[in-house]
Design a protein around this motif. Sequence first.
Motif, PDB file in Angstrom:
ATOM      1  N   LEU B 229       0.821  -1.194   0.000  1.00  0.00           N
ATOM      2  CA  LEU B 229       0.000   0.000   0.000  1.00  0.00           C
ATOM      3  C   LEU B 229       0.857   1.247   0.000  1.00  0.00           C
ATOM      4  O   LEU B 229       0.363   2.353  -0.083  1.00  0.00           O
ATOM      5  N   GLY B 230       2.167   1.037   0.119  1.00  0.00           N
ATOM      6  CA  GLY B 230       3.025   2.198   0.188  1.00  0.00           C
ATOM      7  C   GLY B 230       3.029   2.719   1.594  1.00  0.00           C
ATOM      8  O   GLY B 230       2.911   1.964   2.543  1.00  0.00           O
ATOM      9  N   GLY B 231       3.106   4.014   1.724  1.00  0.00           N
ATOM     10  CA  GLY B 231       3.437   4.702   2.976  1.00  0.00           C
ATOM     11  C   GLY B 231       2.626   4.341   4.200  1.00  0.00           C
ATOM     12  O   GLY B 231       1.702   3.549   4.185  1.00  0.00           O
ATOM     13  N   ASP B 232       3.026   4.944   5.277  1.00  0.00           N
ATOM     14  CA  ASP B 232       2.350   4.779   6.548  1.00  0.00           C
ATOM     15  C   ASP B 232       1.148   5.694   6.617  1.00  0.00           C
ATOM     16  O   ASP B 232       0.879   6.461   5.699  1.00  0.00           O
ATOM     17  N   ARG B 233       0.443   5.593   7.709  1.00  0.00           N
ATOM     18  CA  ARG B 233      -0.766   6.400   7.862  1.00  0.00           C
ATOM     19  C   ARG B 233      -0.690   7.240   9.127  1.00  0.00           C
ATOM     20  O   ARG B 233      -0.067   6.845  10.115  1.00  0.00           O
ATOM     21  N   ILE B 234      -1.349   8.383   9.067  1.00  0.00           N
ATOM     22  CA  ILE B 234      -1.516   9.200  10.268  1.00  0.00           C
ATOM     23  C   ILE B 234      -2.971   9.104  10.699  1.00  0.00           C
ATOM     24  O   ILE B 234      -3.874   9.293   9.879  1.00  0.00           O
ATOM     25  N   ASP B 235      -3.183   8.761  11.945  1.00  0.00           N
ATOM     26  CA  ASP B 235      -4.527   8.775  12.533  1.00  0.00           C
ATOM     27  C   ASP B 235      -4.614   9.953  13.490  1.00  0.00           C
ATOM     28  O   ASP B 235      -3.683  10.197  14.256  1.00  0.00           O
ATOM     29  N   LEU B 236      -5.746  10.638  13.457  1.00  0.00           N
ATOM     30  CA  LEU B 236      -5.939  11.799  14.333  1.00  0.00           C
ATOM     31  C   LEU B 236      -7.287  11.695  15.018  1.00  0.00           C
ATOM     32  O   LEU B 236      -8.256  11.242  14.408  1.00  0.00           O
ATOM     33  N   VAL B 237      -7.336  12.125  16.279  1.00  0.00           N
ATOM     34  CA  VAL B 237      -8.631  12.339  16.913  1.00  0.00           C
ATOM     35  C   VAL B 237      -8.652  13.786  17.386  1.00  0.00           C
ATOM     36  O   VAL B 237      -7.752  14.208  18.113  1.00  0.00           O
ATOM     37  N   ASP B 262     -14.280   9.752  10.318  1.00  0.00           N
ATOM     38  CA  ASP B 262     -15.358   9.112  11.073  1.00  0.00           C
ATOM     39  C   ASP B 262     -15.856  10.115  12.105  1.00  0.00           C
ATOM     40  O   ASP B 262     -15.258  10.271  13.170  1.00  0.00           O
ATOM     41  N   PRO B 263     -16.930  10.841  11.797  1.00  0.00           N
ATOM     42  CA  PRO B 263     -17.388  11.932  12.664  1.00  0.00           C
ATOM     43  C   PRO B 263     -17.762  11.443  14.062  1.00  0.00           C
ATOM     44  O   PRO B 263     -17.557  12.168  15.041  1.00  0.00           O
ATOM     45  N   ASP B 264     -18.305  10.229  14.170  1.00  0.00           N
ATOM     46  CA  ASP B 264     -18.727   9.752  15.488  1.00  0.00           C
ATOM     47  C   ASP B 264     -17.563   9.688  16.455  1.00  0.00           C
ATOM     48  O   ASP B 264     -17.708   9.991  17.636  1.00  0.00           O
ATOM     49  N   ARG B 265     -16.430   9.230  15.944  1.00  0.00           N
ATOM     50  CA  ARG B 265     -15.262   9.117  16.827  1.00  0.00           C
ATOM     51  C   ARG B 265     -14.369  10.350  16.713  1.00  0.00           C
ATOM     52  O   ARG B 265     -13.288  10.380  17.287  1.00  0.00           O
ATOM     53  N   ARG B 266     -14.799  11.336  15.942  1.00  0.00           N
ATOM     54  CA  ARG B 266     -13.997  12.538  15.656  1.00  0.00           C
ATOM     55  C   ARG B 266     -12.606  12.106  15.175  1.00  0.00           C
ATOM     56  O   ARG B 266     -11.586  12.623  15.577  1.00  0.00           O
ATOM     57  N   PHE B 267     -12.621  11.122  14.255  1.00  0.00           N
ATOM     58  CA  PHE B 267     -11.404  10.433  13.839  1.00  0.00           C
ATOM     59  C   PHE B 267     -11.097  10.729  12.379  1.00  0.00           C
ATOM     60  O   PHE B 267     -11.997  10.764  11.529  1.00  0.00           O
ATOM     61  N   LEU B 268      -9.828  10.955  12.067  1.00  0.00           N
ATOM     62  CA  LEU B 268      -9.403  11.146  10.683  1.00  0.00           C
ATOM     63  C   LEU B 268      -8.186  10.271  10.422  1.00  0.00           C
ATOM     64  O   LEU B 268      -7.394  10.010  11.330  1.00  0.00           O
ATOM     65  N   SER B 269      -8.042   9.836   9.162  1.00  0.00           N
ATOM     66  CA  SER B 269      -6.898   8.998   8.851  1.00  0.00           C
ATOM     67  C   SER B 269      -6.517   9.211   7.391  1.00  0.00           C
ATOM     68  O   SER B 269      -7.375   9.357   6.530  1.00  0.00           O
ATOM     69  N   ALA B 270      -5.205   9.262   7.111  1.00  0.00           N
ATOM     70  CA  ALA B 270      -4.759   9.414   5.727  1.00  0.00           C
ATOM     71  C   ALA B 270      -3.393   8.792   5.554  1.00  0.00           C
ATOM     72  O   ALA B 270      -2.598   8.690   6.493  1.00  0.00           O
ATOM     73  N   GLN B 271      -3.146   8.367   4.327  1.00  0.00           N
ATOM     74  CA  GLN B 271      -1.845   7.795   4.004  1.00  0.00           C
ATOM     75  C   GLN B 271      -0.890   8.939   3.681  1.00  0.00           C
ATOM     76  O   GLN B 271      -1.263   9.896   3.016  1.00  0.00           O
ATOM     77  N   VAL B 272       0.343   8.815   4.177  1.00  0.00           N
ATOM     78  CA  VAL B 272       1.305   9.898   3.941  1.00  0.00           C
ATOM     79  C   VAL B 272       2.609   9.356   3.376  1.00  0.00           C
ATOM     80  O   VAL B 272       2.902   8.163   3.487  1.00  0.00           O
ATOM     81  N   GLY B 273       3.401  10.238   2.798  1.00  0.00           N
ATOM     82  CA  GLY B 273       4.672   9.835   2.205  1.00  0.00           C
ATOM     83  C   GLY B 273       5.792   9.741   3.232  1.00  0.00           C
ATOM     84  O   GLY B 273       6.040   8.677   3.788  1.00  0.00           O
ATOM     85  N   HIS B 274       6.433  10.822   3.519  1.00  0.00           N
ATOM     86  CA  HIS B 274       7.538  10.807   4.485  1.00  0.00           C
ATOM     87  C   HIS B 274       6.975  10.940   5.876  1.00  0.00           C
ATOM     88  O   HIS B 274       6.439  11.982   6.242  1.00  0.00           O
ATOM     89  N   ARG B 275       7.157   9.902   6.637  1.00  0.00           N
ATOM     90  CA  ARG B 275       6.387   9.821   7.868  1.00  0.00           C
ATOM     91  C   ARG B 275       6.649  10.959   8.844  1.00  0.00           C
ATOM     92  O   ARG B 275       5.731  11.682   9.232  1.00  0.00           O
ATOM     93  N   ALA B 276       7.914  11.139   9.241  1.00  0.00           N
ATOM     94  CA  ALA B 276       8.196  12.118  10.288  1.00  0.00           C
ATOM     95  C   ALA B 276       7.886  13.538   9.813  1.00  0.00           C
ATOM     96  O   ALA B 276       7.230  14.318  10.511  1.00  0.00           O
ATOM     97  N   ALA B 277       8.322  13.849   8.590  1.00  0.00           N
ATOM     98  CA  ALA B 277       8.093  15.187   8.049  1.00  0.00           C
ATOM     99  C   ALA B 277       6.600  15.479   7.983  1.00  0.00           C
ATOM    100  O   ALA B 277       6.130  16.564   8.368  1.00  0.00           O
ATOM    101  N   ALA B 278       5.834  14.495   7.514  1.00  0.00           N
ATOM    102  CA  ALA B 278       4.397  14.687   7.373  1.00  0.00           C
ATOM    103  C   ALA B 278       3.750  14.932   8.730  1.00  0.00           C
ATOM    104  O   ALA B 278       2.891  15.801   8.884  1.00  0.00           O
ATOM    105  N   LEU B 279       4.199  14.168   9.700  1.00  0.00           N
ATOM    106  CA  LEU B 279       3.613  14.307  11.025  1.00  0.00           C
ATOM    107  C   LEU B 279       3.841  15.711  11.577  1.00  0.00           C
ATOM    108  O   LEU B 279       2.924  16.372  12.066  1.00  0.00           O
ATOM    109  N   THR B 280       5.093  16.172  11.467  1.00  0.00           N
ATOM    110  CA  THR B 280       5.416  17.513  11.954  1.00  0.00           C
ATOM    111  C   THR B 280       4.562  18.557  11.242  1.00  0.00           C
ATOM    112  O   THR B 280       3.979  19.441  11.873  1.00  0.00           O
ATOM    113  N   GLU B 281       4.475  18.400   9.935  1.00  0.00           N
ATOM    114  CA  GLU B 281       3.751  19.382   9.132  1.00  0.00           C
ATOM    115  C   GLU B 281       2.273  19.441   9.521  1.00  0.00           C
ATOM    116  O   GLU B 281       1.693  20.516   9.678  1.00  0.00           O
ATOM    117  N   VAL B 282       1.666  18.262   9.689  1.00  0.00           N
ATOM    118  CA  VAL B 282       0.246  18.212  10.036  1.00  0.00           C
ATOM    119  C   VAL B 282       0.013  18.858  11.395  1.00  0.00           C
ATOM    120  O   VAL B 282      -0.894  19.682  11.564  1.00  0.00           O
TER     121      VAL B 282
END
Lengths: 277, 358
Positions: B229-237, B262-282
Amino acid sequence: MTSATLPGAASPDVVHGRPSLLGDSVTLTQRSLAHWRRNPGPLIASLGFNIVMVLMFAYLFGGALQVPGGGSYREFLMPGMFAMTMVFGISLTTLAVSADMDRGVTDRLRSMPVSPLAPLIGRAVADMFFAVVTLAVMLLAGLAVGWRAHGGVGDTLAAFGLILLLRFALVWVGIFLGLVMKGQEAVAGVQTLEFPLGFLSNAFVSPATMPGWLGAIAEWNPLSATVGAIRELFGNPGWGGESWVVQNYPMMAVIWPIVLVAIFLPLSLSKYRSLSS
Amino acid sequence: MTAGNYAIVAEGLRKRYGDRYALDGFDLRVRPGTVCGLLGPNGAGKTTSVRILSTLLRFDEGRAEVAGFDVARQADQVRYRIGLVGQNAAVDEVLSGYQNLVIFGRLFHLGAKRAQQRANELLERFGLADAGSKPVKAYSGGMRRRLDLAAGMILTPSVLFLDEPTTGLDPRSRNEVWESVRELVRSGTTVLLTTQYLDEADQLADQISVIDTGKVIAEGTPDELKAQLGGDRIDLVVHNAADLASAAAQLRQVAGTEPEVDPDRRFLSAQVGHRAAALTEVLRGLDAAGVTVEDVALRRPTLDEVFLHLTGRRPQTAEEAEAAEKEKKAKKGKGRKGKGDESKSGSPRSENVEEVPA
Ligand SMILES: Nc1ncnc2c1ncn2[C@@H]1O[C@H](COP(=O)(O)OP(=O)(O)OP(=O)(O)O)[C@@H](O)[C@H]1O
Ligand SMILES: [Mg+2]
């Protein structure tokens, strides 16, 4: 560790004997007999039902029937009852076969190195054991209500042989139905067969009193051939009749079962084989 | 024997029902002593392939070998070397567990004595020794399943086929079945297991083949499949549901794809490219937008997501499958009657492990 405990699974040299149709058939017959030992309820119910039928016909409906030639009503009755119980045994066979199919036991056997004929023979032999038991109980019930055989020992034995021959033929009909129909469908299907086969016959009613075409069907019914033949062999009163088939019931009582086996044994085997298509 | 290196080989198998193909060019290679998980949605062709490989079903095209023998031409050779555990426990309800195993042993032509011996060994091994003389009717679902497994192992098969072996079982029984399977594999058996449970494939399989509409559409180790599937994912609540939209916008901008929400859990998830950089940016972006984040995680994709990605469908979860199963049973009008408590006869799992013969 014994030699066969774990024959290294990576090497397929398993320790076992050779396949044998006879041995497998014996094993599968024993399986059915073990079934009945564990769970005799349905068999006892079936025997009980037969006894109740004999008593009902002997004491309840006795007065209503005109016996041909003015003989004993119960002597007229019993040959029909003997043969009838053979017909109503079909459902036991069919249900046992379809239960194995539904529960996946048949698939398991088919994935094993077992001859396709062995499960069918096992079923047939076990059901013949039960047929003998049924017939013995019926014989006692008949004697109890006053039925007697008047022929010689040979004739009497021949009569019982014909009854069992009919049962043997019907076992193969039952096996075939069990293979082609599932669960509830099998129950309904086999009953729609048992009733016309049982009652559209000379067992209780004279085919001569039926509408022409229906009477002809009744006379040609395999059950009628057996009943007609054993009435003669037992020296019990019967309807008689002019038609060719009625005149030849002793011969037809042998031919019919052979024809049925010749049709339904190969059909069952081929159905069993083609379960894989 | 052309493929001695494989316990199971299927090449271009096709099986037609009417004008539809249940299998349509099915290929599979399984190395000896490994577990292959066949994963696919309803109607994908899992059962069809198991039935073909276990000689129960003829096929129209292709070639298959099991334990080194041709499935079509050497069926009897194959049958001495396989065990099959179908979707429903294929044991005799009226007879006892012991009687079942003895009869199956004799049908494998072990001889009466040896069949009895083997039955006792297997009852012991599967923690059924105490229940051995009871009729199978009185067994719980998990006990039946284990008896079924035992019956599939009478000759210690080279190859064992398991079609959805834990469907309809409670988690405890499921674990017991898994343990039995692992034990078998340790003794050298090759296992082909179909399942709709991703955790089951993840737990047991060395190799997974994802099957859809009659062919294998992806294969590899569980990790390889996830990596496909390629890259890792970021999950957010997020803390406030009102922030969902702006959080989604942030995530979309960084990931470059539409995030799952997922509005019920106030949850978001997306696949990202460069894991650490993406996390910081988000996180920086969310902070600037004044969004309070309650939880955040960086993770590998799950098999669920792999499955969705590959087949466009989400597989059933264990709970959903159970619910569907119950519904089916309810429709049939007869609930399964099992003995509620199986702890009496089920020996602790650790014992089973120690019993593995060398
Ligand atoms: N006897 C049959 N006659 C007609 N079609 C069939 C038959 N058996 C299977 N099929 C069809 O073949 C396809 C594959 O079926 P199969 O049972 O192999 O799927 P499966 O992956 O095991 O599904 P499930 O998860 O529901 O058990 C399905 O579309 C099914 O409808
Ligand atoms: Mg299936």
